[in-house]
Write an enzyme that holds these catalytic residues in place. Structure first.
Site, short mmCIF file in Angstrom:
data_model
loop_
_atom_site.label_atom_id
_atom_site.label_comp_id
_atom_site.label_asym_id
_atom_site.label_seq_id
_atom_site.Cartn_x
_atom_site.Cartn_y
_atom_site.Cartn_z
N GLU A 68 43.75 -10.35 -47.44
CA GLU A 68 43.35 -9.19 -48.23
C GLU A 68 43.91 -9.24 -49.65
OE1 GLU A 68 42.84 -5.54 -45.20
OE2 GLU A 68 44.89 -6.32 -45.32
N ILE A 94 46.53 1.70 -48.75
CA ILE A 94 45.64 2.52 -49.56
C ILE A 94 46.30 3.86 -49.88
CG2 ILE A 94 43.50 1.37 -48.94
CD1 ILE A 94 42.95 3.54 -46.87
N GLU A 95 47.31 4.26 -49.10
CA GLU A 95 48.09 5.45 -49.44
C GLU A 95 48.77 5.27 -50.79
OE1 GLU A 95 48.05 5.34 -44.89
OE2 GLU A 95 48.04 3.90 -46.52
N LYS A 100 38.16 2.28 -47.44
CA LYS A 100 38.14 0.82 -47.31
C LYS A 100 37.11 0.49 -46.23
CE LYS A 100 41.52 -2.87 -46.67
NZ LYS A 100 42.96 -3.15 -46.45
#
Length: 117
Positions: A23, A74-75, A101
């Site tokens: 990722e 993503i937080e 996402k």
């Protein structure tokens, strides 16, 4: 709280955020919404861009954060967006950020994983 808001919905970016090694190497799709709470009456009454926020500048702020940084979570990405918008635009009373996402792999069908801050 004021209920006036500017909404930028379904902004789409290619970026590298995630815990897994692949990722951080291969860009994937991220979708972002922001709701910006501020008093819009002066802009509406005067029809004056100077009395509101320039949507283009807000979009570029979000794009820069999403595309030029790398977070595990993503937080953390959502928090960075919220913090920067509040810092850049003093007229904001509150900001709501949603990060999705859609390409996350969790072992079965899933539209997206996301956070709302």
């Amino acid at each position: 709280m004021n209920h006036d808001r500017i909404v930028l919905a379904d902004m789409v970016f290619q970026a590298r955020h995630g815990v897994l090694d692949h990722e951080k190497v291969t860009a994937q799709r991220f979708e972002v919404d922001v709701e910006l709470f501020l008093d819009l009456q002066p802009a509406g009454l005067e029809d004056d861009l100077a009395r509101t926020l320039d949507y283009g500048h807000v979009y570029e702020t979000v794009r820069t954060i999403v595309e030029s940084t790398t977070f595990d979570l993503i937080e953390a990405l959502g928090e960075a967006i919220a913090h920067e918008l509040l810092a850049d635009y003093p007229a904001l009373e509150e900001v709501e950020v949603r990060v999705r996402k859609p390409e996350v792999k969790l072992g079965g069908p899933l539209a997206h994983a996301g956070v709302q801050l």
